[in-house]
Design an enzyme around this catalytic site. Structure first.
Site, short mmCIF file in Angstrom:
data_model
loop_
_atom_site.label_atom_id
_atom_site.label_comp_id
_atom_site.label_asym_id
_atom_site.label_seq_id
_atom_site.Cartn_x
_atom_site.Cartn_y
_atom_site.Cartn_z
N HIS A 1 0.87 -1.17 0.00
CA HIS A 1 0.00 0.00 0.00
C HIS A 1 0.90 1.22 0.00
O HIS A 1 1.74 1.38 0.88
CB HIS A 1 -0.91 0.02 1.23
CG HIS A 1 -1.82 1.21 1.23
ND1 HIS A 1 -3.12 1.16 0.76
CD2 HIS A 1 -1.62 2.49 1.62
CE1 HIS A 1 -3.66 2.37 0.86
NE2 HIS A 1 -2.78 3.18 1.38
N CYS A 2 0.78 2.04 -0.98
CA CYS A 2 1.69 3.17 -1.13
C CYS A 2 0.98 4.46 -0.75
O CYS A 2 0.08 4.91 -1.46
CB CYS A 2 2.16 3.26 -2.58
SG CYS A 2 3.38 4.54 -2.83
#
Lengths: 158, 481
Positions: B176-177
């Site tokens: 998850h960025c």
């Protein structure tokens, strides 16, 4: 058409959902979409094994065709990269085209083979491509584990 | 389908009915927000994506204003052209990464969840080797354990992981960025990769141009200070690009390695396919054993469809997905029966399936009662889980998680998008320096045990901010499976 309508209504009125069978994914070859062809025991009295296996194998072939990595997919991918993937907004990808074919095939199978036997296949895309859900209907009028459903001619002309 | 009660005009009633019907995105249980009537999906927490966008816009803007005129005059007219093309590509790929479905796996329907529970119960009595909530499969000769996701109520397909931030299982979950404000998974990995590659070129290009610009201005003994005074914007660009280039180029190199070996960041951090000491040898079962084929399959392969069908209409009398909240369910079963001839055959059979399905799949009690009461499909109803939150269409205040240890809000979580901060890395000698690079990376990592785990969101590619976190690499190694 009127006759079929009444027959289908009869089916709906006289059949009730008894059970659901879930055909799981076969991951032996990786994450490509493929379903197990193992014949579930709940369907033994309902449908011939060969018909079931044919359906699942055909579905597997369709998905393999959609996910095939080859010349056309590379072309699509490179073109998409060159256009910063905006092309996905404009054209229908090959996968989507195959999904439409699958939907049509499932409908055809339902009409011709499964509905007359009191079964209904749900398109795997509606279940996140995780399972092939087969609903088993039983004749409402009969008690217990009767396996009959009203006789329906099956196909509707569209 | 026209309403049976005598409407003024059947078409108008049909339109009204269409308007009243809800779309699936409106009852989506994950932590996402939807715009444009479900066409656009973003994570509810946008992370620092506005900062990313702002930095790109400001730096590029300064470049075009301060550097381009001088360089066009003294160098070549290609400079703004190349810069413009790179800028456009960077923006487009960033927006596509942020606004697309990363490969969210829809949650199991109540029937499916019940079937799985039944299988778990049955196998629990006989299984002796593996924990009850795992399933073992052999993929290309390699044993892989599939874990059960308590939130989504299904066994996760291989390479699928549950993102705690978005509360969704994502296929081929990478991480998850927060910099792009979304998960990176199967469907948007190619956008993400393109984004970081184009951004590497863009920052390197701007850095080169600014350096050239200042060098040209400082010629003739005028000095750097004079040059900076003449072009103050260049100073800002210089600072931003200097720090960005290292981290972004490093990140691009790292992901090039991942693409070439067909691994995800998640697998790499957990060391899923690294050789264990004293155990049996493990190999990556998904790799095609050929760098070109790996690259092509990931970046140029067919685009998989979105599985969540955001814009589909909810069947009027069906509770969607496991543990859905009570919905307003108009009394429709009799109406659908009568109007069934207007639908296609599939619709007929489907509506036949759904009407009886409703009373078995919505155990929570509904405002109306379905006429089909004689169904005995589910031995036990699907349990309500308290963590289902349909995403509201409006926007909520985005969480700016500049620190990457955002406190977990729920105790019931699982899956661990690992947190990684890259501070410095060199692209070449990827395999050799990879282990040393890992030591340089400081991260907080809680491995995915498949059960209730709390993991902060992943931070990848800080442009300037370097956050040091303690790494729990040893712990991840021991918990590796």
């Amino acid at each position: 058409m009127a006759t079929e309508f009444h027959n289908l209504q009869e089916l709906r009125q006289s059949a009730s959902l008894a059970n659901k069978v879930f055909i799981q994914r076969d991951y032996s070859e990786g994450t490509t979409c493929k379903f197990q062809t193992k014949f579930p025991s709940e369907l033994e009295t309902r449908i011939e094994r060969s018909l079931f296996e044919d359906t699942v194998k055909t579905l597997n072939n369709y998905y393999a065709e959609a996910e095939k990595i080859g010349g056309q997919s590379y072309l699509e991918g490179c073109l998409a990269c060159a256009t910063a993937y905006l092309i996905f907004l404009c054209i229908e990808t090959r996968y989507e085209k195959v999904l439409k074919k699958i939907a049509k095939y499932i409908q055809e199978q339902n009409e011709k083979i499964y509905a007359p036997r009191g079964l209904l296949i749900t398109d795997p895309i509606e279940r996140g491509m995780r399972v092939v859900e087969i609903s088993i209907y039983e004749d409402r009028g009969s008690s217990g584990s009767s396996s009959s459903s009203s006789s329906v001619s099956g196909s509707t002309t569209r | 389908m026209a309403a049976p009660s005598h409407p003024p005009a059947p078409a108008r009633a049909e339109e009204e009915r269409q308007r009243r019907r809800r779309r699936k995105w409106q009852v989506f249980p994950g932590k996402n927000r939807f715009y444009c009537d479900g066409r656009v999906i973003v994570a509810r927490k946008s992370g620092v994506m506005p900062l990313t966008l702002g930095l790109i816009l400001i730096t590029s803007g300064l470049f075009f204003v301060f550097d381009c005129p001088f360089l066009v005059q003294h160098l070549t007219v290609c400079v703004p052209f190349i810069g413009g093309v790179l800028f456009v590509f960077v923006l487009i790929t960033l927006l596509q990464t942020t606004l697309s479905d990363p490969g969210i796996m829809p949650r199991a329907t109540p029937d499916e969840a019940a079937d799985i529970e039944k299988q778990i119960d049955e196998s629990g009595s006989t299984s002796h080797q593996s924990p009850p909530r795992t399933r073992e499969v052999v993929i290309n000769g390699q044993l892989v354990k599939l874990k059960y996701c308590p939130t989504c109520k299904m066994f996760r397909p291989p390479r699928t992981s549950h993102c705690r931030v978005c509360d969704n299982c994502v296929e081929r979950f990478d991480h998850h960025c927060p910099w792009v404000g979304n998960c990176v998974g199967k469907r948007n990995y190619r956008f993400f990769y393109s984004f970081i590659v184009f951004l590497s070129f863009h920052t390197a290009f701007i850095f080169g141009c600014v350096t050239t610009h200042l060098a040209l201005r400082a010629q003739g003994g005028k000095g750097l200070v004079f040059a900076l005074q003449e072009s103050p914007g260049s100073a800002v660009e210089l600072v931003v690009c200097f720090f960005s280039v290292w981290s972004i180029v490093g990140l691009s190199g790292f992901h090039t390695y991942l693409v070439a070996s067909n691994r995800t960041t998640n697998e790499d951090i957990k060391g899923s396919w690294s050789a264990k000491t004293g155990g049996e040898p493990v190999t990556n079962p998904y790799s095609h054993r050929n760098v070109c084929k790996n690259c092509c399959s990931i970046l140029c392969g067919p685009m998989p469809p979105s599985l969540i069908d955001r814009r589909g209409f909810l069947p009027e009398d069906e509770c969607v997905q496991t543990g859905g909240k009570d919905m307003e369910l108009p009394v429709v079963s009799t109406k659908t029966e009568i109007n069934v001839c207007a639908q296609g055959t599939k619709g007929l059979l489907e509506s036949a399936a759904r009407s009886p399905l409703l009373s078995s799949s919505c155990p929570q009690g509904k405002p109306h009662s379905c006429p089909d009461n004689h169904l005995t499909v589910l031995p036990h109803p699907a349990p309500q889980s308290a963590n289902i939150q349909p995403a509201p269409p409006g926007s909520s205040a985005p969480h700016r998680t500049k620190t990457h240890n955002s406190p977990p809000q729920r105790t019931k979580t699982h899956g661990s998008p690992p947190q990684r901060t890259k501070t410095h890395s060199s692209p070449p000698q990827r395999t050799k320096t990879h282990s040393s690079k890992r030591r340089k990376h400081t991260e907080t990592h809680t491995s995915n045990s498949g059960l209730e785990d709390i993991a902060p969101p992943t931070s990848v590619d800080p442009e300037r901010q370097r956050h040091k976190h303690h790494r729990h690499h040893n712990r991840s190694k021991t918990q590796r499976h």
